[in-house]
Design an enzyme around this catalytic site. Structure first.
Site, PDB file in Angstrom:
ATOM      1  N   CYS A  56      87.128   7.899 -39.256  1.00 57.69           N
ATOM      2  CA  CYS A  56      85.972   7.099 -39.653  1.00 57.69           C
ATOM      3  C   CYS A  56      85.373   6.391 -38.446  1.00 57.69           C
ATOM      4  O   CYS A  56      85.897   5.372 -37.986  1.00 57.69           O
ATOM      5  CB  CYS A  56      86.373   6.077 -40.721  1.00 57.69           C
ATOM      6  SG  CYS A  56      84.996   5.050 -41.295  1.00 57.69           S
ATOM      7  N   CYS A  66      84.178   2.865 -39.192  1.00 55.33           N
ATOM      8  CA  CYS A  66      85.263   1.892 -39.301  1.00 55.33           C
ATOM      9  C   CYS A  66      85.816   1.495 -37.935  1.00 55.33           C
ATOM     10  O   CYS A  66      86.055   0.317 -37.662  1.00 55.33           O
ATOM     11  CB  CYS A  66      86.404   2.470 -40.136  1.00 55.33           C
ATOM     12  SG  CYS A  66      85.924   3.109 -41.751  1.00 55.33           S
ATOM     13  N   ASP A  67      86.043   2.480 -37.071  1.00 58.06           N
ATOM     14  CA  ASP A  67      86.823   2.250 -35.861  1.00 58.06           C
ATOM     15  C   ASP A  67      86.050   2.382 -34.552  1.00 58.06           C
ATOM     16  O   ASP A  67      86.595   2.092 -33.484  1.00 58.06           O
ATOM     17  CB  ASP A  67      88.007   3.221 -35.833  1.00 58.06           C
ATOM     18  CG  ASP A  67      88.955   3.008 -36.998  1.00 58.06           C
ATOM     19  OD1 ASP A  67      89.074   1.852 -37.449  1.00 58.06           O
ATOM     20  OD2 ASP A  67      89.574   3.983 -37.461  1.00 58.06           O
TER      21      ASP A  67
END
Length: 330
Positions: free
Chosen positions: A143, A146-147
């Site tokens: 992701c 997300c990261d």
């Protein structure tokens, strides 16, 4: 009954327990859901300094427990979702008589419920190489949204050649010093506009006809060994130095268990009614198909687009509100 312990499942439990619906939540094989495979959560509201994923999920679980949610450890192995009985309305409300849905845990423990919320999530597809597991959470991610923030001004690689891979490569290029795209085919499968955005971005280097052999590094991802045109006699290994390795080859919704009862799309995502979380009966795929009363879907198992914890949590709240309304109408 709530099946799944990610942000959607726990949020549904918070809302359902506060509505005195006596929810039972089956936690499944991965306590806390797919979110716990990442390293730190910085984009969930309420945590200004970021939060460890296990801490956040424990906070959600304790909040649901505070209001009376019952938790069951185990995996759902079988379900029987009852279709509505036509021509047999409730003498009180005039609506179809309530049906009982059955859920088995580990093949032995049977639970019966008036309503079921499916929150089983989706699993990212991985390449299947050993080093992916070794470095998961230490440089391997599925992701970028997300990261990606953790790799600012660093070098990363994105695996995949479709729209999702191109979108994530462009997103990461806005944060990182350099982005490699590892594409096993000699072309991109993405839409024309997404291809052009990638090919015209000076920070992105596309490595066509390459496959990943292994990831390398001391305690975290520091490089990747690639092979060109795998299977040819003159195949050569190419090493690239990277700080992060992002998989963008798709997700698989965890919905196979329900295929005989509820409608899913070609990729297995649960189809819900309009802007609600209500499920259709199996084999039905359009808005004229019968609703399966008392069965709702929330989170990534019904969301092929966003796959974000906050979106999943919101849909869990919707599912619980709709389940409450359904039960009170019986």
């Amino acid at each position: 009954m709530i099946i799944g312990s990610g942000p959607a499942g726990y949020t549904a439990a918070i809302y359902a327990s506060r509505a005195n619906l006596a929810p039972v939540l089956i936690e499944g094989p991965q306590l806390g859901g797919q979110l716990t495979t990442t390293t730190e959560v910085e984009n969930f509201p309420g945590y200004p300094d970021g939060v460890e994923p296990f801490t956040m999920m424990d906070d959600l679980r304790r909040q649901a427990e505070r209001f009376g949610t019952q938790f069951v450890s185990g995996i759902v192995t079988k379900v029987e979702f009852a279709a509505p009985v036509t021509g047999n309305p409730s003498p009180v409300t005039g609506n179809p008589s309530p049906v009982t849905h059955k859920v088995w845990v580990e093949d032995t423990d049977l639970y019966e419920a008036d309503a079921v919320i499916i929150a089983t999530g989706a699993s990212a597809k991985y390449l299947g190489i050993e080093s992916e597991r070794t470095y998961r959470g230490r440089g391997v991610s599925a992701c970028a949204t997300c990261d990606g923030f953790f790799y600012r001004k660093k070098t990363v690689a994105v695996v995949g050649g479709g729209d999702t891979a191109c979108e994530e490569a462009n997103y990461l290029a806005g944060l990182c010093e350099k982005v490699y795209m590892i594409v096993r085919k000699p072309y991109l499968r993405a839409s024309e506009i997404m291809q052009q955005r990638v090919l015209n971005n000076p920070k992105i280097e596309v490595l066509f006809e390459h496959n990943t052999l292994q990831l390398t590094g001391e305690g975290k991802v520091q490089g990747a060994d690639l092979i060109y045109r795998k299977g040819e006699p003159d195949e050569a290994v190419k090493h690239i130095e990277i700080d992060g390795f992002f998989l963008a080859i798709g997700h698989h919704p965890n919905t196979e268990l329900f295929k005989d009862y509820i409608a899913r799309d070609a990729e297995g995502y649960i189809i819900t009614h309009d802007n609600s979380t209500q499920c259709y009966q199996s084999s039905m795929t359009n808005n004229q198909s019968p609703i399966l009363p008392g069965v709702f879907a929330a989170g990534d198992c019904a969301d092929p687009h966003y796959r974000q914890a906050i979106v999943a949590a919101g849909s869990g709240a919707k599912a619980a509100i709709e389940a409450d309304k359904y039960i009170k109408s019986l």
